[in-house]
Design an enzyme around this catalytic site. Structure first.
Site: not given
Lengths: 249, 249
Positions: A66, A135
DNA sequence: GCAAAAGTGTTAGTCATACACCCATGT
DNA sequence: ACATGGGTGTATGACTAACACTTTTGC
């Protein structure tokens, strides 16, 4: 001249009241973000995609993909853009489901977040963490790490919302590969709805929708009777949806 | 020192990156609002409560009771507060249903709005327009005036959402007076779901929920057979809801 | 006694549920 | 040949849908 100063000017032109300065000061210092709950499925478990944060706040934590939304960016498009920026997932349909707005949910200031979810076929997409995401990885919804912000609540809410939808619409198929066995669907629905179904009754119900196409192919390479492979008849489903349509598990 | 400068200071303390100024400039110049869709029912029609705007923008227009949210105010509480300020309706449960975030939906700048709906028994509440609302009035959902912002879309969305909920849960009772006749419920559901039901089947279904209490009283003063008055068994309903519960019209 | 809305039962068809064994393959 | 998961049918009860007439009141 940047976008926010254009907005401010715009405001000054329109407001001829003494209140104008107050409104700018009092209200126009918030930000808003989008958070995406991406669900996947891997034969066993319902999964959620998380990223490893390489930026403040909460740098070094796993979290939902987000980010803050630009002032000149539509909300729904921002959800797609943020997901793409952080994970490389492109052109995913994001469904908005709730907005979280506690005062102190973000350490940088007042930020409300609009949460979206999506369903993807894990095999169809490559996930590449990018931008400030170091990641990106799938986590089982039942084995999540500690999450920053209110992301735990967000995922719980998404799951609930998704369960309700899945119970009424054959929406879960979007999590399966293009072709799949009836047993796979059953396991998927058992994972989503956290319950068990009788094999015979489940098959009858699923087949009675008439939304599955028998590919006439079978699974191979397993030490048991090979399962028939089906695919989902998306076109037919979309037609049915328009004319009002119901389905209950 | 006001709240937004505390926030800014907070941000400066936490962010030791050169990016800090950009983040403040780029993102923290938005505002957000809440908009409330209050549904009522009057024997005939599903109604929505609108206010007559006495402040810019769109002064002199009928619109949903909504307003900007303060930086130090929880979102859900803001919905209640705004409704109270503008209409005097106090302690109403507001259900969030969607957030609208097109870039140009507000003329003063970037404002996204979080929309809520509520159901009220018209007879139980006095509505008193206050603050910058000059007037407050019920409008039939099917005969709305022209509305500013994206309020038409918001109401349409609320209606859709409410229809879906009402189809599965006996939620519409909150719109009826404390005691009501079976015919009233039927008319209510026909208005909500925009369809007609067979009287006998409808009554069987409603009564088979076992959530209605016969008050043993009857309607009076009509030139026809007086109808039995029932009330809704809220406690029983709440118990059932916890243990998972389904109901379909 | 008539207008107006309330109230009531039955039947036929469809759908949900419960339940146990044989089948096709790989090793 | 055995282990593994795939695949199938039936009977019972529950629910849904369709349908028309009688009852009670006010005027």
């Amino acid at each position: 001249m940047n976008f926010s100063s254009i907005l401010a000017q715009n405001l000054n032109q329109q407001l001829k009241l003494p209140a104008k300065k107050n409104i700018l000061k009092e209200f126009f210092h918030a930000a808003f973000s989008v958070d995406n709950v991406v669900f996947g499925f891997d034969e066993e478990d319902l999964k959620v995609l998380l990223i490893y944060r390489g930026a403040e706040p909460f740098k070094g934590n796993w979290a939902l993909p987000g980010d803050l939304v630009h002032l000149d960016e539509d909300l729904d498009l921002a959800a797609k853009r943020v997901l793409y920026d952080l994970t490389g997932l492109d052109n995913i349909f994001m469904q908005q489901f709730h907005t979280f707005g506690k005062v102190k949910r973000h350490p940088f200031g007042r930020v409300i977040t609009v949460a979206y979810y999506a369903l993807i076929k894990v095999e169809d997409y490559n996930i590449n963490a990018a931008s400030w995401a170091k990641e990106a990885r799938w986590f089982s919804v039942n084995e999540l790490p500690n999450l920053p912000f209110d992301h735990k609540e967000v995922i719980e809410y998404a799951k609930q919302n998704f369960m309700e939808k899945a119970r009424r619409q054959p929406i879960g198929f979007e999590l399966l590969p293009q072709s799949f066995t009836l047993t796979q669907i059953q396991h998927l629905y058992e994972a989503i709805l956290e319950s068990k179904f009788d094999t015979r009754n489940f098959r009858k119900k699923i087949l009675s929708m008439n939304l599955l196409i028998d590919t006439k192919k079978t699974e191979k390479g397993k030490a048991n009777r090979p399962a028939a492979l089906y695919k989902f008849d998306l076109k037919k489903f979309e037609k049915l949806q328009k004319s009002g349509f119901s389905f209950d598990l």
